[in-house]
Design an enzyme around this catalytic site. Structure first.
Site, PDB file in Angstrom:
ATOM      1  CB  THR A  79      -4.227  10.154   0.152  1.00 29.76           C
ATOM      2  OG1 THR A  79      -5.036   9.030  -0.161  1.00 29.76           O
ATOM      3  CG2 THR A  79      -2.788   9.743   0.009  1.00 29.76           C
ATOM      4  CE  LYS A 105      -4.543   7.439  -3.380  1.00 20.95           C
ATOM      5  NZ  LYS A 105      -3.660   7.022  -2.285  1.00 20.95           N
TER       6      LYS A 105
HETATM    7  P1  13P Z   1      -0.422   6.504   1.323  1.00 17.73           P
HETATM    8  O1  13P Z   1       0.425   5.515   0.551  1.00 17.73           O
HETATM    9  O2  13P Z   1      -0.094   7.915   0.994  1.00 17.73           O
HETATM   10  O3  13P Z   1      -0.426   6.214   2.766  1.00 17.73           O
HETATM   11  O4  13P Z   1      -1.933   6.304   0.764  1.00 17.73           O
HETATM   12  C1  13P Z   1      -2.588   5.133   1.016  1.00 17.73           C
HETATM   13  C2  13P Z   1      -3.913   5.126   0.349  1.00 17.73           C
HETATM   14  O5  13P Z   1      -3.986   5.004  -0.845  1.00 17.73           O
HETATM   15  C3  13P Z   1      -5.113   5.284   1.199  1.00 17.73           C
HETATM   16  O6  13P Z   1      -6.285   4.994   0.517  1.00 17.73           O
END
Ligand code: 13P
Length: 330
Positions: free
Chosen positions: A248, A191
Site C-alpha cells: 500500500t 496500514k
Molecule cells: P488502497 O486502497 O490504498 O489502494 O489499498 C488497497 C489495499 O488494501 C491493498 O492490499
C-alpha cells in the site's frame, strides 16, 4: 459444502474477488452491485470499466443489482463495501440473510464513532455468525489480472478460515489461515494511515530513506495500537501487517498513497476526494484511530500527524518537522 458464493459490492475489490472465485469451476458466483445501471453495463460489457478497465469478468459470474436474487441460495457471502457504508448495507440485507450463512470481509477500515472493526459491525447487525477477515497485500488491479498474490484468512473459527482458504485458492492466489481476526482487521485498517503518510513523502519528494523509515516506524505504531486492542503482535509481521503495509505504501495506484501524494503536492482533501474514483479508507480510519488512541492513551505519532494534515489544516512540511523533532523515546 454448498457452492454458491455471493460477493456484495461491485467496487474494484468486489469485482476482483468475483473474478477470482469464478476460477473454481465448482463455485457458482454472483456479484451484487447497488446501482442497477452499473450492474446492467457490467453484465453487458463483462467489464468494470471505471475501476478495472480491460479486465474481463467471466460469463459465469452473475452480475445483478437485485440483492434478493444475488443472495438467494448463497452458502457464503463476501462483503466488499467501504466501511462507512457497511452498516447501512447490512441493515438492508439483514432480512434476507439466515443466521447460518457465514460472511467473509475484505473490508479494511475502522468505523467512525463506534470504532468497530468490519467483523464486529457484521456481528452487531446480523447477529452472531461465522465471520472471516481476508487481509494481506491484495490490490484488486493485480489480482484481477492474475498476478500472484498471497493473503491470510482469519477467523476465531479456524475450520471456517480453512473453508475460505479452499474457496479462494488458485495457482495465482495463495491463502494462509490464522485465528487472529482482531490483528488481521487492525493491520488492514492501520496500514492505510501509514500509506497516506508514505504518499506525503512521495509528494514532498523525500526519497527512499524517508519512506523506509516511515514504513518501519509505521509498523511499530500499528503493532502498538493493535496489541492494545487485543491483537497478537506476530500478526503485524505477517501478510496482513508488513505485507499489506509495503504494497500500500509503494503501489503507484494505491488510493491511500495517492491521497498522501496529492496532499504533499499542496492539494486539499476536498479537492482530492472530489475526483477520486473510489474511497480511500485511510482518511476515515485516521479519524477513528486518532480518537481511539487518545481515549486509550496509545502513542500514535504518525497517525496523529496524518490526522492534523487531513483535518486540521497542518502543512505536510510542518507535520514532517513535528515527527522528526519529537522528543527521543530512547
Ligand atoms: P488502497 O486502497 O490504498 O489502494 O489499498 C488497497 C489495499 O488494501 C491493498 O492490499
Amino acid at each position: 459444502m454448498g457452492n454458491k458464493v455471493t460477493v456484495l459490492g461491485g467496487g474494484a475489490m468486489g469485482t476482483a474477488c468475483a473474478i477470482l472465485l469464478s476460477e473454481n469451476p465448482e463455485q457458482e458466483v454472483a456479484l451484487w452491485t447497488r446501482n442497477p445501471e452499473h450492474a446492467a453495463v457490467m453484465a453487458q460489457s463483462r467489464q468494470n470499466e471505471r475501476l478495472l478497465p480491460g479486465v474481463k469478468i467471466p460469463a459465469s459470474v452473475a452480475i445483478t443489482a437485485d440483492v434478493e436474487a444475488a443472495i438467494d441460495g448463497a452458502d457464503i457471502l463476501v462483503a466488499a463495501v467501504p466501511t462507512a457504508f457497511l452498516r447501512e448495507a447490512l441493515t438492508d440485507w439483514a432480512p434476507l440473510l439466515t443466521a447460518d450463512r457465514p460472511m467473509v470481509s475484505v473490508i479494511k477500515g475502522i468505523e467512525n464513532e463506534t470504532f468497530l472493526r468490519p467483523s464486529e459491525i457484521i456481528s452487531e447487525i446480523l447477529g452472531q455468525r461465522g465471520v472471516v477477515a481476508l487481509g494481506g497485500p491484495s490490490h484488486a488491479e493485480e489480482i484481477s489480472r492474475r498476478l500472484p498474490a498471497s493473503v491470510v484468512a482469519a477467523s476465531g473459527d479456524l475450520s471456517l478460515a480453512k473453508r475460505v482458504q479452499a474457496m479462494f485458492t488458485t495457482d495465482r492466489f495463495r491463502v494462509y489461515t490464522n485465528v487472529d481476526i482482531i490483528g488481521v482487521e487492525m493491520a488492514a485498517a492501520l496500514k492505510n494511515i501509514v500509506a497516506i503518510a508514505a504518499g506525503i513523502c512521495d509528494g514532498l519528494g523525500f526519497g527512499d530513506n524517508a519512506k523506509a523509515g516511515l514504513i518501519t516506524r509505521g509498523l511499530v505504531e500499528m503493532t502498538r495500537f493493535g496489541t492494545a486492542m487485543g491483537a497478537e503482535a506476530s500478526t503485524f509481521s505477517g501478510l496482513a501487517g508488513l505485507g499489506d503495509l509495503v504494497t500500500t505504501c509503494v503501489s503507484p495506484y494505491g488510493r491511500n498513497r495517492e491521497v498522501g501524494e496529492r496532499l504533499g503536492k499542496g492539494e486539499t482533501l476536498e479537492q482530492i476526494q472530489a475526483d477520486m474514483k473510489s474511497v480511500a479508507e485511510g482518511v476515515w480510519t485516521t479519524r477513528s484511530v486518532y480518537e481511539l488512541s487518545d481515549q486509550r492513551d496509545v502513542d500514535m505519532p504518525i497517525a496523529n500527524e496524518v490526522y492534523q494534515v487531513l483535518f486540521e489544516g497542518k502543512s505536510p512540511t510542518a507535520a514532517t518537522e513535528s515527527l522528526m523533532l519529537r522528543p527521543p523515546k530512547r
